[in-house]
Design a protein around this motif. Structure first.
Motif, short mmCIF file in Angstrom:
data_model
loop_
_atom_site.label_atom_id
_atom_site.label_comp_id
_atom_site.label_asym_id
_atom_site.label_seq_id
_atom_site.Cartn_x
_atom_site.Cartn_y
_atom_site.Cartn_z
N MET A 69 0.84 -1.20 0.00
CA MET A 69 0.00 0.00 0.00
C MET A 69 0.89 1.26 0.00
N PRO A 70 1.52 1.54 -1.15
CA PRO A 70 2.41 2.71 -1.19
C PRO A 70 1.63 4.02 -1.14
N VAL A 71 2.29 5.05 -0.60
CA VAL A 71 1.68 6.38 -0.64
C VAL A 71 1.92 7.03 -1.99
N LYS A 72 2.98 6.59 -2.66
CA LYS A 72 3.27 7.09 -4.00
C LYS A 72 4.23 6.14 -4.68
N TYR A 73 4.07 5.99 -5.99
CA TYR A 73 5.00 5.17 -6.76
C TYR A 73 5.17 5.76 -8.15
N VAL A 74 6.29 5.41 -8.77
CA VAL A 74 6.59 5.86 -10.13
C VAL A 74 7.22 4.72 -10.89
N ALA A 75 7.13 4.79 -12.20
CA ALA A 75 7.86 3.86 -13.06
C ALA A 75 9.31 4.31 -13.11
N VAL A 76 10.21 3.36 -13.13
CA VAL A 76 11.62 3.70 -13.24
C VAL A 76 11.90 4.21 -14.65
N LYS A 77 13.03 4.87 -14.80
CA LYS A 77 13.46 5.35 -16.12
C LYS A 77 14.68 4.56 -16.56
N GLY A 78 14.66 4.15 -17.81
CA GLY A 78 15.78 3.39 -18.35
C GLY A 78 15.41 1.95 -18.56
N ALA A 79 16.43 1.17 -18.96
CA ALA A 79 16.25 -0.24 -19.24
C ALA A 79 17.54 -0.96 -18.90
N GLY A 80 17.46 -2.27 -18.83
CA GLY A 80 18.63 -3.07 -18.52
C GLY A 80 18.80 -3.29 -17.04
N ALA A 81 20.02 -3.54 -16.62
CA ALA A 81 20.31 -3.91 -15.24
C ALA A 81 20.49 -2.72 -14.32
N ASN A 82 20.47 -1.49 -14.86
CA ASN A 82 20.62 -0.27 -14.05
C ASN A 82 19.60 0.76 -14.52
N THR A 84 17.03 4.38 -13.11
CA THR A 84 16.90 5.47 -12.15
C THR A 84 15.43 5.73 -11.84
N PHE A 85 15.20 6.47 -10.76
CA PHE A 85 13.83 6.87 -10.42
C PHE A 85 13.88 8.21 -9.70
N ALA A 86 12.76 8.91 -9.75
CA ALA A 86 12.58 10.17 -9.02
C ALA A 86 11.12 10.23 -8.59
N ILE A 87 10.91 10.16 -7.29
CA ILE A 87 9.56 10.27 -6.74
C ILE A 87 9.46 11.68 -6.17
N THR A 88 8.72 12.54 -6.87
CA THR A 88 8.68 13.96 -6.53
C THR A 88 7.36 14.35 -5.87
N ASP A 89 7.37 15.59 -5.37
CA ASP A 89 6.17 16.17 -4.76
C ASP A 89 5.59 15.30 -3.65
N ILE A 90 6.44 14.91 -2.73
CA ILE A 90 5.99 14.13 -1.58
C ILE A 90 5.99 15.01 -0.35
N LEU A 91 5.27 14.61 0.64
CA LEU A 91 5.24 15.34 1.91
C LEU A 91 6.48 15.00 2.72
N PRO A 92 6.99 15.95 3.49
CA PRO A 92 8.11 15.63 4.37
C PRO A 92 7.69 14.53 5.34
N GLY A 93 8.62 13.65 5.68
CA GLY A 93 8.30 12.59 6.62
C GLY A 93 9.26 11.43 6.54
N THR A 94 8.90 10.35 7.22
CA THR A 94 9.71 9.13 7.25
C THR A 94 9.09 8.12 6.28
N TYR A 95 9.95 7.51 5.48
CA TYR A 95 9.48 6.58 4.45
C TYR A 95 10.33 5.32 4.40
#
Length: 150
Positions: A69-82, A84-95
């Protein structure tokens, strides 16, 4: 007399400018404040797999992680074995964070799925590490990926 008049004129102009300028407001900074988690997801050297279409997910607690039950998720960018991701516009807190590619789309970690989490442990005993995200801050979390075995 000329000197006094000139001094009086300069004083009046200075005071007038001060009054006018004190009524001016500084233009507000319109730079958006972005609170985000960025990072990479990678297989260890010698392990291959295509992480395209995996998702990076944030959770507020371990119970939410266990119940997917994630509070937010995104698809990763790129392909292969490496990737990247950027989960933006989140509230400050512990995750907590994981990255998962559900190969068979069954909604569970099953054989051949690609999984990883921010923390330590092994595929049989993952230990997620909580982290703090501050307002306007960027937290970097790099994740080692595994392939679920039989």
């Amino acid at each position: 007399m000329k000197r006094i008049n000139l001094l009086l004129i300069i004083t009046v102009v200075f005071l007038g400018a001060t009054v006018v300028l004190s009524g001016c407001k500084k233009k507000a900074d319109t730079t958006p404040v972005v609170t985000q988690v960025v990072g990479t997801a990678s297989f260890p050297a010698g392990v291959s797999g295509d992480l395209s279409n995996a998702k990076a997910s944030l959770y507020v607690g371990l119970t939410e992680w266990q119940n997917n039950m994630p509070v937010k998720y995104v698809a990763v960018k790129g392909a292969g074995a490496n990737v990247t991701f950027a989960i933006t516009d989140i509230l400050p807190g512990t995750y907590y964070l994981d990255v998962w590619k559900d190969i068979d789309n069954d909604g569970n970690w099953t054989v051949n799925d690609f999984v990883g989490w921010y923390g330590s442990g092994s595929i049989g005993s993952p230990s997620l590490t909580p982290f703090q995200v501050v307002s306007g801050g960027t937290y970097t979390a790099n994740v080692t990926m595994y392939i679920v075995a039989k």
